[in-house]
Design a protein around this motif. Structure first.
Motif, PDB file in Angstrom:
ATOM      1  N   SER A 126       3.248 -13.200  10.001  1.00  0.00           N
ATOM      2  CA  SER A 126       3.239 -12.079   9.068  1.00  0.00           C
ATOM      3  C   SER A 126       4.494 -11.245   9.296  1.00  0.00           C
ATOM      4  CB  SER A 126       1.989 -11.218   9.287  1.00  0.00           C
ATOM      5  OG  SER A 126       2.023 -10.055   8.488  1.00  0.00           O
ATOM      6  N   ALA A 127       5.168 -10.890   8.221  1.00  0.00           N
ATOM      7  CA  ALA A 127       6.365 -10.045   8.303  1.00  0.00           C
ATOM      8  C   ALA A 127       6.143  -8.823   7.424  1.00  0.00           C
ATOM      9  CB  ALA A 127       7.596 -10.817   7.851  1.00  0.00           C
ATOM     10  N   TYR A 128       6.433  -7.644   7.965  1.00  0.00           N
ATOM     11  CA  TYR A 128       6.173  -6.442   7.193  1.00  0.00           C
ATOM     12  C   TYR A 128       7.288  -5.422   7.333  1.00  0.00           C
ATOM     13  CZ  TYR A 128       4.790  -4.132  11.560  1.00  0.00           C
ATOM     14  OH  TYR A 128       4.781  -3.598  12.835  1.00  0.00           O
ATOM     15  N   ALA A 176      10.631  -2.429  10.414  1.00  0.00           N
ATOM     16  CA  ALA A 176      10.166  -3.784  10.091  1.00  0.00           C
ATOM     17  C   ALA A 176       9.826  -4.532  11.368  1.00  0.00           C
ATOM     18  CB  ALA A 176      11.235  -4.531   9.302  1.00  0.00           C
ATOM     19  N   ASP A 177       8.882  -5.434  11.254  1.00  0.00           N
ATOM     20  CA  ASP A 177       8.520  -6.267  12.404  1.00  0.00           C
ATOM     21  C   ASP A 177       7.670  -7.434  11.922  1.00  0.00           C
ATOM     22  OD1 ASP A 177       8.926  -5.931  15.482  1.00  0.00           O
ATOM     23  OD2 ASP A 177       6.926  -6.770  15.230  1.00  0.00           O
ATOM     24  N   GLY A 178       7.163  -8.207  12.887  1.00  0.00           N
ATOM     25  CA  GLY A 178       6.371  -9.381  12.538  1.00  0.00           C
ATOM     26  C   GLY A 178       5.221  -9.598  13.494  1.00  0.00           C
ATOM     27  N   ASP A 238       3.659  -6.247   3.216  1.00  0.00           N
ATOM     28  CA  ASP A 238       3.424  -7.318   4.182  1.00  0.00           C
ATOM     29  C   ASP A 238       3.345  -8.659   3.449  1.00  0.00           C
ATOM     30  OD1 ASP A 238       2.188  -8.003   7.112  1.00  0.00           O
ATOM     31  OD2 ASP A 238       1.180  -9.171   5.555  1.00  0.00           O
ATOM     32  N   VAL A 239       4.023  -9.664   4.012  1.00  0.00           N
ATOM     33  CA  VAL A 239       3.967 -11.032   3.492  1.00  0.00           C
ATOM     34  C   VAL A 239       3.447 -11.926   4.609  1.00  0.00           C
ATOM     35  CG1 VAL A 239       5.245 -12.969   2.518  1.00  0.00           C
ATOM     36  CG2 VAL A 239       5.868 -10.621   1.899  1.00  0.00           C
ATOM     37  N   GLN A 257       0.834  -1.201   0.000  1.00  0.00           N
ATOM     38  CA  GLN A 257       0.000   0.000   0.000  1.00  0.00           C
ATOM     39  C   GLN A 257       0.862   1.242   0.000  1.00  0.00           C
ATOM     40  OE1 GLN A 257      -2.135  -0.065   3.872  1.00  0.00           O
ATOM     41  NE2 GLN A 257      -0.808   1.631   4.490  1.00  0.00           N
ATOM     42  N   ASP A 258       0.246   2.359  -0.350  1.00  0.00           N
ATOM     43  CA  ASP A 258       0.921   3.650  -0.280  1.00  0.00           C
ATOM     44  C   ASP A 258      -0.135   4.734  -0.193  1.00  0.00           C
ATOM     45  OD1 ASP A 258       2.945   5.444  -0.083  1.00  0.00           O
ATOM     46  OD2 ASP A 258       3.698   5.201  -2.131  1.00  0.00           O
TER      47      ASP A 258
END
Length: 462
Positions: free
Chosen positions: A113-115, A144-146, A89-90, A71-72
């Motif tokens: 989920s990792a983003y 970044a985080d999860g 996000d994956v 997204q943006d």
């Protein structure tokens, strides 16, 4: 015992009469045995008919789900309603359904989920090497985080399959958030399974590990305020007497209680409808601790190009939500089905919304189905929302999170499903039953744009 007594009489009485008696009793014995065996057989058949039943789930199933989301936009809540909303996000998840017996099914759902987020990276916009800017992602650790989740579910179906009882428990964790949830439901089918009613209830007990914008942290009771190294090592422009309104939250818990009711009815051979009603009560910390707010009646202070927070989001500690929705599914023919949905939502924060969607599955072969879909959404703004730098410091509650603003959104997409009920394709002990691929494009009139590609694979375990 009666058959044995007859045989004794035959042996004692000799002569013609005894022969006649013997013949008669032989017939009686044969008939008695026939009737007894036939009756026993019928009883066994009746009993076996009562005992036999189709299993709720014939064999274990494994679903693997994955998605890629991007997204943006220009209205980041982290930087007070102004700044980049870029996020990637994956997600991956496994759902394992295990039949425990004819009636009971255990479900285990594990997801991760990792983003990477330009928005959340600006919780601390000064931890990168470049000048701080709300439209530029910081390269620091907060970029970044999860998220991880584990859910266990159990369902029991009655012998008639007209009653279903379910229960679940879930745990999820993010870098600043922990959630424990549990709930259950009951479903009743009647009218030859043409009618279905259901009720479900869920409770979520959440807690924050509050993380605040970096420039506000020195203004806690143990901080050193404007004498902090952040301000000594950087030049404040604009209002150099920076003095934000900030008090850390004392209670970092949030509880949610949800109850839902459902009614489904087969209206004709081609038409099915359903109604859904949901009630949600939330209590506790409903504000997001790291989302900045700026006041129009307070002079602006900057470091580099970054506006220093005047305060953080403040929202009421309770919220009541209600949603009423309905579905209509119409079977046109073997190739086409129309699925429609509408929902009205309202809460005591002042938001009213309408959602409408349509999906048209098109069966192009025995194994392939294509389904284009469209979703429309619009909502009014929360009572506490105002854009960047438009709040007043005298207000009790304030937010510049555009999720709580007035907006209209359109979502377009297409999906394709491959189904093989015979699971001809095998991977070790797993037979591939179906593949589902989907693409969504989402656009708000506020400027936010998003795309998501998702895939699902269902396997049966031999």
């Amino acid at each position: 015992m009666e058959e044995k007594q007859v045989v004794v009489v035959v042996v004692i009485n000799r002569g013609k009469d005894s022969v006649i008696m013997n013949k008669r009793n032989s017939v009686i014995v044969v008939l008695s045995l026939f009737i007894g065996v036939f009756g026993w057989s019928q009883t066994q058949r009746k009993d076996s008919t009562q005992v036999y039943k189709k299993r709720v789930l014939e064999t274990s199933e494994i679903d693997f789900l994955t998605s890629y989301y991007t997204q943006d936009g220009d209205n980041a809540a982290v930087s007070g309603g102004l700044g980049t909303e870029e996020l990637t996000d994956v997600t991956g998840a496994f759902i394992i359904s295990i039949p425990l017996n004819d009636d009971d099914v255990l479900t285990i759902d594990a997801g991760i989920s990792a983003y990477t987020s330009a928005s959340s990276s600006n919780v601390d916009p000064f931890d990168g090497g470049a000048p701080a800017d709300p439209f530029v992602a910081s390269s620091g650790a907060s970029s970044a985080d999860g998220w991880v989740n584990l859910t266990g579910g159990y369902s029991h179906s009655s012998d008639s399959r007209n009653d279903i009882v379910s229960a679940k428990i879930s745990v999820s964790k993010e870098f600043d958030y922990f959630s424990l949830g549990f709930g259950g439901g009951y479903t009743k089918l009647f009218n030859q399974k043409n009618t279905e009613v259901s009720v479900n209830a869920n409770v979520y007990l959440d807690s924050w590990s509050a993380i605040y914008p970096v420039e506000l942290r020195p203004f806690t009771s143990n901080g050193n305020g404007i004498a902090n190294g952040l301000f000594l090592n950087n030049t404040i422009t604009g209002n150099t007497n920076y003095n934000p309104i900030f008090t850390p939250f004392k209670d970092e818990k949030r509880n949610s209680y949800a109850v839902g009711f459902g009614f489904s009815q087969i209206l004709s051979k081609k038409l099915q409808g359903s109604l859904l009603v949901d009630f949600v009560q939330q209590e506790g910390l409903l504000s997001t601790p790291f989302q900045r707010v700026y006041f129009s009646d307070v002079s602006d202070s900057f470091i580099d190009n970054f506006h220093l927070a005047d305060a953080i989001e403040q929202l009421p500690d309770s919220r009541f939500k209600i949603a009423i929705g309905g579905r209509l599914h119409y079977y046109i023919n073997e190739a086409f089905i129309v699925r429609t949905y509408y929902r009205f939502y309202s809460d005591d924060w002042g938001i009213d919304s309408h959602t409408a969607s349509i999906e048209i599955p098109i069966k192009i072969s025995d194994k392939f189905t294509v389904y284009p879909f469209y979703r429309f959404y619009n909502q009014t703004a929360a009572n506490y929302f105002a854009p960047y730098n438009e709040h007043l410091s005298t207000s009790a509650f304030y937010t510049s999170d555009y999720d709580l603003s007035k907006y209209t959104a359109n979502q377009y997409g297409i999906g394709v499903t491959y189904t093989d009920i015979f699971t001809n394709f095998q991977v070790w002990r797993f037979g591939l039953k179906s593949i589902d691929l989907k693409y969504n494009n989402y656009q708000r009139d506020s400027g936010l744009k998003a795309s998501i590609i998702s895939a699902g694979f269902k396997f049966l375990v031999d």
